[in-house]
Design an enzyme around this catalytic site. Sequence first.
Site, PDB file in Angstrom:
ATOM      1  N   CYS A   2       0.724  -1.398   0.078  1.00 52.54           N
ATOM      2  CA  CYS A   2       0.240   0.057   0.012  1.00 52.54           C
ATOM      3  C   CYS A   2       0.630   1.148  -0.021  1.00 52.54           C
ATOM      4  CB  CYS A   2      -1.035  -0.018   1.191  1.00 52.54           C
ATOM      5  SG  CYS A   2      -2.056  -1.350   1.374  1.00 52.54           S
ATOM      6  N   GLU A 104       5.775   2.842   5.188  1.00 54.02           N
ATOM      7  CA  GLU A 104       6.003   1.501   4.779  1.00 54.02           C
ATOM      8  C   GLU A 104       5.579   0.463   5.377  1.00 54.02           C
ATOM      9  OE1 GLU A 104       6.672  -0.111   1.967  1.00 54.02           O
ATOM     10  OE2 GLU A 104       8.181   1.345   1.093  1.00 54.02           O
TER      11      GLU A 104
END
Length: 264
Positions: A2, A104
């Site tokens: 994502c 992250e």
Amino acid sequence: MCPRFALAFPASRLREMTRIDNPLDFPPRYNIAPTQPVVAIRRGPNNGRESLLVRWGLVPGWVKDPSDFPLLINARVESAAEKPSFRDAMSHGRCIIPASGYYEWKKGPGNQKQPFYVHPEDGGFFALAGLMTSWEGPNGEVVDTAAILTQPATGDLAKIHPRTPVALRAHQFDLWLDTANIRKKEALTVVEPIWDLGIVAFPVDRRVGSTRVEGPELIQPIDLDAAGTDGPPPSPKKRAAAAKPAKAAKLDKPAKPSGQGELF
């Protein structure tokens, strides 16, 4: 995976620190996703700097139909100067994409992914090295698009994910933006490990995985020990509720890594 980053840095300070001639008045954003508008800074008239909004997801000018072309949110520093999708932007479309920090995802037990927020230790912003190009549609519409340059991760960041963005120091801005006089090979000398810039990384709420969630609570650290393996602890409202807890927000499925298209 994502891909997400945040830009919640005061516009006035960003203008002061980057010397933008035409500052944009942008609202704070804590969950910026691909295809959304992002602020980009490029070299402007009379060797100044100008800011503009661009689409995050580079589309080369030679693409006929963007819907049939992969979403390029990143360009690997190892190959960007040669790859057809990026080499023209490396020569003529270098830009800076400011970010308060980026997210992250780290793989954990059972392939669960825990998001981490990475930001400058001094409370400033990242000046991410970007590549920009304009795509013109069949009806004459012009869309400015951009990707972020990435490099192998170093230091403790490598324990979270194998790659990081390329971030510039203030004295490197002119070298990176001067596409008229600085060739791409020389421009790439700005690349240095982001770990060396002084950064902080900590786990955050998994709700950042949904593009529907926005707000400063997304960049608040969480206690993984308290959260356990099922995610962050419930909110005070849920803990106080006597009834059955509400269902957790449905998350967008992480995009599968696809080489140049994956996040940092």
